[in-house]
Structure formats: structure tokens, C-alpha cells
Design a protein around this motif. Structure first.
Motif, PDB file in Angstrom:
ATOM      1  N   ALA A 189      -9.772-119.274 -36.257  1.00 57.22           N
ATOM      2  CA  ALA A 189     -11.111-119.638 -36.764  1.00 57.22           C
ATOM      3  C   ALA A 189     -12.248-119.781 -35.253  1.00 57.22           C
ATOM      4  CB  ALA A 189     -10.781-121.491 -37.447  1.00 57.22           C
ATOM      5  N   ALA A 190     -11.379-120.262 -34.312  1.00 61.24           N
ATOM      6  CA  ALA A 190     -12.666-120.407 -33.084  1.00 61.24           C
ATOM      7  C   ALA A 190     -12.605-119.388 -32.660  1.00 61.24           C
ATOM      8  CB  ALA A 190     -11.386-121.410 -31.844  1.00 61.24           C
ATOM      9  N   LYS A 191     -12.007-117.784 -32.398  1.00 56.69           N
ATOM     10  CA  LYS A 191     -12.343-116.428 -32.229  1.00 56.69           C
ATOM     11  C   LYS A 191     -13.296-116.112 -33.101  1.00 56.69           C
ATOM     12  CE  LYS A 191     -10.041-111.921 -31.966  1.00 56.69           C
ATOM     13  NZ  LYS A 191      -9.077-111.351 -31.728  1.00 56.69           N
ATOM     14  N   ASN A 192     -13.347-116.167 -34.926  1.00 57.75           N
ATOM     15  CA  ASN A 192     -13.612-116.229 -36.176  1.00 57.75           C
ATOM     16  C   ASN A 192     -15.261-116.679 -35.126  1.00 57.75           C
ATOM     17  OD1 ASN A 192     -11.657-114.111 -36.636  1.00 57.75           O
ATOM     18  ND2 ASN A 192     -11.243-115.673 -38.044  1.00 57.75           N
ATOM     19  N   LEU A 193     -15.729-117.979 -35.288  1.00 58.11           N
ATOM     20  CA  LEU A 193     -16.809-117.998 -35.199  1.00 58.11           C
ATOM     21  C   LEU A 193     -17.462-117.666 -33.964  1.00 58.11           C
ATOM     22  CD1 LEU A 193     -18.832-120.559 -35.723  1.00 58.11           C
ATOM     23  CD2 LEU A 193     -17.547-121.692 -33.737  1.00 58.11           C
ATOM     24  N   ALA A 194     -17.094-117.554 -32.692  1.00 52.15           N
ATOM     25  CA  ALA A 194     -17.752-116.999 -31.621  1.00 52.15           C
ATOM     26  C   ALA A 194     -18.136-114.876 -31.901  1.00 52.15           C
ATOM     27  CB  ALA A 194     -16.594-116.531 -29.917  1.00 52.15           C
ATOM     28  N   VAL A 195     -16.606-114.105 -32.199  1.00 52.42           N
ATOM     29  CA  VAL A 195     -17.572-113.375 -33.161  1.00 52.42           C
ATOM     30  C   VAL A 195     -17.812-113.066 -34.043  1.00 52.42           C
ATOM     31  CG1 VAL A 195     -15.911-110.885 -33.963  1.00 52.42           C
ATOM     32  CG2 VAL A 195     -14.965-111.987 -32.320  1.00 52.42           C
ATOM     33  N   ASP A 196     -18.178-113.244 -35.177  1.00 52.08           N
ATOM     34  CA  ASP A 196     -19.210-114.370 -35.720  1.00 52.08           C
ATOM     35  C   ASP A 196     -20.993-114.065 -35.415  1.00 52.08           C
ATOM     36  OD1 ASP A 196     -17.695-113.460 -38.228  1.00 52.08           O
ATOM     37  OD2 ASP A 196     -17.893-115.354 -39.055  1.00 52.08           O
ATOM     38  N   LEU A 197     -20.736-114.689 -34.112  1.00 58.94           N
ATOM     39  CA  LEU A 197     -22.036-114.595 -33.828  1.00 58.94           C
ATOM     40  C   LEU A 197     -22.238-113.870 -32.321  1.00 58.94           C
ATOM     41  CD1 LEU A 197     -22.154-118.899 -33.033  1.00 58.94           C
ATOM     42  CD2 LEU A 197     -23.627-117.125 -34.498  1.00 58.94           C
ATOM     43  N   GLY A 198     -21.220-112.796 -32.298  1.00 59.84           N
ATOM     44  CA  GLY A 198     -21.851-111.845 -31.793  1.00 59.84           C
ATOM     45  C   GLY A 198     -21.629-111.766 -30.027  1.00 59.84           C
ATOM     46  N   ALA A 199     -20.882-113.154 -29.677  1.00 59.03           N
ATOM     47  CA  ALA A 199     -20.425-113.860 -28.106  1.00 59.03           C
ATOM     48  C   ALA A 199     -19.312-112.313 -28.153  1.00 59.03           C
ATOM     49  CB  ALA A 199     -19.588-114.674 -28.475  1.00 59.03           C
ATOM     50  N   THR A 200     -18.142-112.431 -27.179  1.00 56.13           N
ATOM     51  CA  THR A 200     -17.774-111.774 -26.692  1.00 56.13           C
ATOM     52  C   THR A 200     -16.210-112.962 -26.319  1.00 56.13           C
ATOM     53  OG1 THR A 200     -19.115-110.140 -25.478  1.00 56.13           O
ATOM     54  CG2 THR A 200     -16.771-110.433 -25.098  1.00 56.13           C
ATOM     55  N   VAL A 201     -15.254-112.512 -26.403  1.00 57.00           N
ATOM     56  CA  VAL A 201     -14.441-113.363 -26.204  1.00 57.00           C
ATOM     57  C   VAL A 201     -13.182-113.418 -25.313  1.00 57.00           C
ATOM     58  CG1 VAL A 201     -12.195-114.734 -27.865  1.00 57.00           C
ATOM     59  CG2 VAL A 201     -14.336-113.848 -29.166  1.00 57.00           C
ATOM     60  N   THR A 202     -13.384-114.725 -24.440  1.00 58.68           N
ATOM     61  CA  THR A 202     -12.684-114.837 -22.968  1.00 58.68           C
ATOM     62  C   THR A 202     -11.600-115.619 -23.217  1.00 58.68           C
ATOM     63  OG1 THR A 202     -13.721-113.501 -21.821  1.00 58.68           O
ATOM     64  CG2 THR A 202     -12.036-114.918 -20.957  1.00 58.68           C
ATOM     65  N   PHE A 203     -10.297-115.427 -24.266  1.00 55.37           N
ATOM     66  CA  PHE A 203      -9.096-116.933 -23.853  1.00 55.37           C
ATOM     67  C   PHE A 203      -8.739-116.970 -22.822  1.00 55.37           C
ATOM     68  CE2 PHE A 203      -8.834-114.558 -27.221  1.00 55.37           C
ATOM     69  CZ  PHE A 203      -9.044-115.364 -28.554  1.00 55.37           C
ATOM     70  N   MET A 204      -8.844-118.133 -21.788  1.00 59.64           N
ATOM     71  CA  MET A 204      -7.676-119.392 -21.039  1.00 59.64           C
ATOM     72  C   MET A 204      -7.576-120.709 -20.725  1.00 59.64           C
ATOM     73  SD  MET A 204     -11.831-118.718 -17.656  1.00 59.64           S
ATOM     74  CE  MET A 204     -11.668-116.958 -17.869  1.00 59.64           C
ATOM     75  N   ASP A 205      -7.186-121.207 -20.002  1.00 60.38           N
ATOM     76  CA  ASP A 205      -6.434-122.408 -21.063  1.00 60.38           C
ATOM     77  C   ASP A 205      -7.702-123.716 -19.958  1.00 60.38           C
ATOM     78  OD1 ASP A 205      -6.398-122.885 -17.623  1.00 60.38           O
ATOM     79  OD2 ASP A 205      -3.673-122.631 -17.946  1.00 60.38           O
ATOM     80  N   ALA A 206      -7.495-124.878 -20.105  1.00 59.10           N
ATOM     81  CA  ALA A 206      -8.712-125.518 -20.136  1.00 59.10           C
ATOM     82  C   ALA A 206      -9.056-125.725 -18.451  1.00 59.10           C
ATOM     83  CB  ALA A 206      -8.498-126.795 -20.738  1.00 59.10           C
ATOM     84  N   ARG A 207      -7.358-125.592 -17.699  1.00 55.42           N
ATOM     85  CA  ARG A 207      -7.766-126.000 -16.508  1.00 55.42           C
ATOM     86  C   ARG A 207      -8.305-124.954 -15.570  1.00 55.42           C
ATOM     87  NH1 ARG A 207      -5.352-128.918 -12.424  1.00 55.42           N
ATOM     88  NH2 ARG A 207      -3.989-130.042 -14.377  1.00 55.42           N
ATOM     89  N   GLU A 208      -8.141-123.651 -15.902  1.00 53.07           N
ATOM     90  CA  GLU A 208      -8.512-122.561 -15.350  1.00 53.07           C
ATOM     91  C   GLU A 208     -10.393-122.337 -16.286  1.00 53.07           C
ATOM     92  OE1 GLU A 208      -6.747-118.397 -16.988  1.00 53.07           O
ATOM     93  OE2 GLU A 208      -7.199-117.521 -15.484  1.00 53.07           O
ATOM     94  N   HIS A 209     -10.471-122.289 -17.063  1.00 50.08           N
ATOM     95  CA  HIS A 209     -12.016-122.944 -17.420  1.00 50.08           C
ATOM     96  C   HIS A 209     -12.754-123.451 -16.179  1.00 50.08           C
ATOM     97  CE1 HIS A 209     -15.657-124.276 -19.400  1.00 50.08           C
ATOM     98  NE2 HIS A 209     -15.998-122.853 -19.503  1.00 50.08           N
ATOM     99  N   ASP A 210     -12.034-124.299 -16.241  1.00 48.86           N
ATOM    100  CA  ASP A 210     -12.842-125.437 -15.362  1.00 48.86           C
ATOM    101  C   ASP A 210     -12.875-125.011 -13.909  1.00 48.86           C
ATOM    102  OD1 ASP A 210     -13.384-127.350 -17.493  1.00 48.86           O
ATOM    103  OD2 ASP A 210     -11.912-128.992 -17.126  1.00 48.86           O
ATOM    104  N   ALA A 211     -11.789-124.845 -13.607  1.00 47.41           N
ATOM    105  CA  ALA A 211     -12.150-124.374 -12.365  1.00 47.41           C
ATOM    106  C   ALA A 211     -13.153-122.564 -12.504  1.00 47.41           C
ATOM    107  CB  ALA A 211     -10.558-123.876 -11.809  1.00 47.41           C
ATOM    108  N   THR A 212     -13.537-122.163 -13.160  1.00 51.43           N
ATOM    109  CA  THR A 212     -13.926-120.867 -13.039  1.00 51.43           C
ATOM    110  C   THR A 212     -15.692-120.977 -13.071  1.00 51.43           C
ATOM    111  OG1 THR A 212     -12.263-119.337 -14.000  1.00 51.43           O
ATOM    112  CG2 THR A 212     -14.828-118.911 -14.481  1.00 51.43           C
ATOM    113  N   VAL A 213     -15.717-121.949 -14.285  1.00 50.78           N
ATOM    114  CA  VAL A 213     -17.288-122.809 -14.129  1.00 50.78           C
ATOM    115  C   VAL A 213     -17.487-123.355 -13.082  1.00 50.78           C
ATOM    116  CG1 VAL A 213     -17.562-121.975 -17.035  1.00 50.78           C
ATOM    117  CG2 VAL A 213     -16.483-124.706 -15.979  1.00 50.78           C
ATOM    118  N   ALA A 214     -16.798-124.291 -12.228  1.00 47.15           N
ATOM    119  CA  ALA A 214     -17.392-124.944 -11.360  1.00 47.15           C
ATOM    120  C   ALA A 214     -17.466-123.603 -10.248  1.00 47.15           C
ATOM    121  CB  ALA A 214     -15.868-125.722 -10.349  1.00 47.15           C
TER     122      ALA A 214
END
Lengths: 370, 370
Positions: B164-189
Motif C-alpha cells: 500500500a505504501a509503495k502503491n501510494l508513492a508510485v501512483d503519485l509518480g515518485a521513484t520508490v527506494t526501500f531502506m530501514d529507518a536507521r539507514e534512512h535517517d543516516a542518509t538524510v542527515a
């Protein structure tokens, strides 16, 4: 493009010493105005290439005996040999005005003064133009068009010498600003050298970041790190020649950074949120003071964002239609898109024209952001 | 512009909680696809405005009794109330998948977990899109087009919830990337929060700079400080929620900064020049790793710079002619000019098309930099 030829105020012959990007560009610009230009470079190849692109005559190729006595010498060498070259030029050409174009000014002036050279004929200048490329091949006569060119009285420069420096800048299409060497160096430390250091410090953190993390990078990271691609060799000379005012700014940065680190190490402590908000608000305040396009007061343009396909001509068609609608484009940014062939064009216009433009573009079938 | 309608993968009804820029943009995008969307916001005005622009139906206006049980809840509140709102939504709608879109992920997940909520139906996500404006009025359905959207498995998210989360992103034209929360936070930091801090620290130094110094500012300062204009209130929440990884990066910055300050305080000491060169070179290395347009490998486009007048239609004419010549424009930068109504357009094209384009433009009378 129409051209309005104006007679050069610069009297030749001009001897340009240092036929790199800036020296060759100065030669090219003066040659377009019909001024006699001679070129000298420690590299025979650079000197020959500069002659080939039309930046002036090579002293080597003509034979030194044929080089006429210059009315103006432009020293366009790397910063670390600028002062010595200025001193030698003042001695070798006792009738000439000598200007240099190094991007730091006080250390050059001090060294020229210390060597007892004739300061009445010397003027330090700094054309604030450049490219990410170097060498005479990258030169272009229009490099200085509409760019600032700082002229620094040596404290003893004659009116004639100052006029010659000013004429050179004006002939090349630049906008002249007068300030003394110390004020110049403090200014560029803040508006040019500090941004370079901050961009390099930031980009340096990305050395070990995995590619799939960097693929999430947005325009913010791209903008803040663009100048981190600059030439280390040039920046060593600039930063070491202007170390004192750069360090003064860096101490200010370190103080703010230390405060932020302390705050973020205890983000739930009382006052932590206020501290963070204050840092961001101070950044807001500083950023808002940077003047807008054309040196005017900071001006809030209205923006609208339009979806454009990544095919030849799509963006051109958008801008053509904006022109047809009769609204002047004040600025344009393209937003890059990872993984998909679609782009967003952010168009800046005067606020009172925005509504009209949005409606006209939508009528023509463009997808415009509200 | 042609449009290819695709059926939405997202099954409604969707309840969007928080009708600001992002929530209202999600509503708009889903409504364009025909999905049933309901809107709820603590501000009655924001909720009403979001309904007025077509982002969905206001729960207040319809009456809470008429709101259908949602299949998907999108929590689009400010970061500091996201976790609590997720927990409440999971409890209030036991049949729904709940996603949030806060720009930090681990602290939200920890709080949702700590409150014993049903993690199988929860997915944290982060659409990496935004604008310098906020509120539902600035919303647009295309906000997410081609932008990255990170989806973070809670560690216990069900396959249906992840879909459902992926479908939402794809429906809105975005490019989906999967990562866990910790990796996400380190990346955006590193790629988002650190650039913000560095830009704010830099811009903050400009608070007391005299205007005639700032009028010498070039594109480098403008680019490095653009994001310093961001909203303090939002960034307080982001930086305090992601303090640990941001601090880790800031310690690295401080180490490099301390080394540089020590070097510049003794710029003639042995090794000083090497130290400075190394900092700039490390910046070069980091900058070069940022991928190019469309998420591809960093790609060296060839650039050419063309002189354009600052009159309506001039830039459009240039791009039209580039289109006629048949060369695809890969990127475009405008260089601003203080004090004069002339601009420079830096055009990026594939290296093997550059020569042809330069010649064709020159034939048509454009002043092109060699």
C-alpha cells in the motif's frame, strides 16, 4: 544579437603577462576593441595558444626586440608570483601603469611596497569573474561582461594610474567598484573564500557515502556543493594569501558550530529547540541580505513551476510561449529528477505578472503548479 | 503535453491527516487519479482550503458520521506530532494501513513501537519533495513527480502494508527506494540535514556585511546559501528528531574545520599548503560522487556559454534554436549580472553534440564562448 561598438578608453600597447584563462580573456576583449595587445607567459605553449585564439601577439614569436614599450602592463599570473611580477614590470617599464588581477590584494600590495617599487604607477585590481575551466583555450572576451571588477588604490596610485585601471575594466564591460586592499580582502574572505571552504567541508563528508544514498540527493545538496569542484592548486594560493580574514570568519563559524553540536547532543534539554531555531533564523537573515539579480535590492520574484518533458525543444517551447505571452523571465531553475525523464522548470517573474502568466500557460495546455 | 491516464493502484477511501503542503498535494494527486480522499486537519481553515483546491473532502464539512472507514491513512502532520497521530490512527482504524511521511523515521518508529501499536499495519515513508512555501495553497498534485520516495519497513510491516505504501508513492509518480529507518535517517542527515546546517552557518556570517560588499556576491555565494532561506520551525523539528546522525557528521566537519583553522593561522608553516590542497581535493572527491540528472552515474556534460540579453523572449529564442538544431538540452544555468541587463546562459549537452551546436549557434549570430 546587435552590437554597439564603442571606442576603447584603454590606450595601447598593452602587455599581458600570464596568458591563462583571465590573461587571455583580457587580451581577447581588448583585441575586439582594436587595442594593441602583447602576450608573455612562462609557458611557451600557453603564449602560443593565446596568440592563436586572437588574444594578442606572442612576444616570443615576434622576438623580444620587436615588442614595443607598453603603456599598460596587466599582470595575470597565478597569485603566488603576482607581487614579484608586478615589481619586475614596474622596473622594466618605467613609463607604464602596472595593474594586477590577483584575487587577493593586501599581500600583493605589501610585497610590492616592501620591495620599494613605484606605487604611483601600480594599481591592484580584481575582476570577479572566472570559470570552472582554466587555461587560454577556455578564454573568452565576454568573460567580464557585467561582472564586478574591484579597483584598489595603492594609497599612492596616481590619478592617471587609477584611470587606466578603471578604463581597462570598463572597456571589458565590467562594473567597477573602488575599495582599498584590506577592505577588498575582508570582503572576498566572506563572500567568496568562506563559501568555498564551507562547500569543500560539506562535500568532503560525501567521500564514503554509498551510491544508493547519494542517488537520493536533491537540488539542495547539488547547489551547496557545486563550487566544491574548484581547483585545489588555485585555492591553496588564495586561501594562504588571504588567511587572516578567512580565519576570522571561520572562528565565527566554529563558534556557531560548537553551539549547535552541544545543542544537538542534548536535543531535549531546555532551550535546545530555541537554539536550533535561532541558528536557522540567523541563516534566514543573512541569506535575505544578498542582493538580487542586477545588483538591485533583494527582490522577491513570484515563482511558478511547470512540468516539462525531457525531450528536445520542450523547454524552448515553454520559454517561447512565455515570451509570446509577453512576460519577462527573471530567472529559471530546472529541477532534476532521479530515474525519470520528466523535469520541472521553476520560472521567476515579477509578482504582478504571475497570475496572468499562470492562466495563459494553462490555457495553452501546460501543467502549472498553483 | 500529452497525458497517459493510468488506473490508481491505491485503493480508497484514503484519509489524509494534516492538510499542509504535503498532505494536500497527496490528496490532489490521488484525486486526479479518481481515488476517494478525505481530509482532516487540526486547523479548520487548512482543512477547508484543502477541500476547496480539490484535494479531497473535509471531514468537518461532511460531518464525522459520514466519513467512511479508510483503507489507507496518510499521516502528514508536522514531525513532532507524527508518532502520536500514527498511534491514534492505528487504534481508530483497525482495518487500515497507516503510513506517515515525516522526514525523519527512526524516532517516529520507536515511539509507535513504545506505545504498543500494531506495527504490521504501519509503514514509515518519506517523499523527498518540498517547496520553499508551505500550506495547502502551495499544494500541487505533481509535487512528487520523479522525486525519490523512501519506504521503511517497520521490521514487522505486513506485505500488504508495504504494498500500500509503495502503491501510494508510485501512483503519485515518485521513484520508490526501500531502506530501514536507521539507514534512512543516516542518509538524510548527510544529504539533506548537513547541507541545511552548513548553508545556515554560512549565511549567518552575512548578517552584518555592508550592502556594498554583498553587491559583489557571485553565483557561488547564491548557490551555497539558497537553502538557508528555509523555515526555522520545520528545521527545529527535523534537526532535533534526527540529532544523533547529524551530530556525527558535524563532528567530522568540526575536525576538518579545526585542522583548516590551525593551518590558516600559520599559513607559511611547512605542510600548510599541502593541508589546504588536501581539504579542497577531498571536497572535489566528494562532490564528484553526486549522481547527475535522472539518477544516473555522474556524467560529464559538455557546456557552452551564450550571451543573452535580458529582454523577454531572448532566452526562449536561444532554446528554440537549440531545439531546431536538434540537440537535447541536458541542463541550463543562468548567470546573474550585477548592474547590467545582460546574462549568460550556460547550456549543457552531450559532449559529442557540443561542436555541432556551437557552430550552428554562431552561424545564427549568437555569441558563444569557446
Amino acid at each position: 544579437m546587435t552590437e554597439t561598438p564603442t571606442p576603447a578608453a584603454t590606450a595601447g600597447p598593452v602587455l599581458v603577462i600570464g596568458a591563462g584563462l583571465l590573461g587571455a580573456s583580457i587580451g581577447l576583449g581588448l583585441r575586439h576593441l582594436g587595442v594593441e595587445v602583447w602576450l608573455r607567459d612562462s609557458s611557451p605553449t600557453a603564449e602560443a595558444v593565446a596568440q592563436d585564439i586572437g588574444a594578442g601577439r606572442s612576444c616570443r614569436a615576434a622576438g623580444e626586440g620587436r615588442v614595443p614599450e607598453p603603456a599598460l602592463v596587466v599582470v595575470a599570473t597565478p597569485p603566488d608570483v603576482t607581487a614579484q611580477t608586478v615589481v619586475e614590470a614596474l622596473r622594466a617599464h618605467p613609463g607604464a601603469v602596472v595593474v594586477d588581477i590577483a584575487s587577493v590584494k593586501e599581500s600583493v600590495l605589501e610585497e610590492v611596497r616592501a620591495q620599494g617599487a613605484d606605487l604611483t604607477r601600480y594599481v591592484g585590481t580584481h575582476p570577479m569573474a572566472g570559470r570552472e575551466k582554466s587555461g587560454p583555450v577556455a578564454a573568452r572576451g565576454e568573460l567580464f561582461t557585467s561582472m564586478p571588477w574591484v579597483v584598489c588604490d595603492s594609497g599612492r596610485s596616481s590619478p592617471a594610474a587609477l584611470a587606466a585601471a578603471k578604463n581597462l575594466a570598463v572597456d571589458l564591460g565590467a562594473t567597477v567598484t573602488f575599495m582599498d586592499a584590506r577592505e577588498h580582502d575582508a570582503t572576498v574572505a566572506l563572500i567568496s573564500h568562506l563559501p568555498q571552504v564551507m562547500s569543500s567541508l560539506l562535500a568532503s563528508r560525501l567521500q564514503d557515502t554509498p551510491p544508493h544514498h547519494l542517488s537520493l540527493a536533491g537540488q539542495g545538496l547539488r547547489d551547496t556543493t557545486r563550487i566544491a569542484a574548484s581547483d585545489p592548486n588555485l585555492w591553496v594560493q588564495i586561501l594562504s594569501a588571504n588567511a587572516a580574514p578567512v580565519v576570522a570568519s571561520l572562528h565565527g563559524v566554529r563558534q556557531d558550530l560548537d553551539r549547535l553540536i552541544a545543542t544537538l547532543e542534548a536535543p531535549r534539554a531546555p532551550g535546545a529547540r530555541l537554539d536550533i531555531a535561532q541558528l536557522i533564523a540567523e541563516g534566514n537573515a543573512g541569506q535575505a541580505r544578498i542582493p538580487g539579480k542586477h545588483g538591485g535590492a533583494p527582490r522577491a520574484f513570484a515563482t511558478l513551476t511547470v512540468l516539462v518533458g525531457d525531450v528536445p525543444g520542450q523547454l524552448a517551447r515553454l520559454l517561447t510561449e512565455i515570451g509570446e505571452i509577453g512576460v519577462n523571465l527573471e530567472d529559471l531553475r530546472l529541477e532534476h529528477s532521479p530515474g525519470q525523464p520528466v523535469g520541472l522548470a521553476e520560472v521567476s517573474v515579477l509578482p504582478n505578472r504571475r497570475k496572468e502568466l499562470v492562466e495563459a500557460l494553462q490555457e495553452r495546455g501546460w501543467k502549472v503548479v498553483q
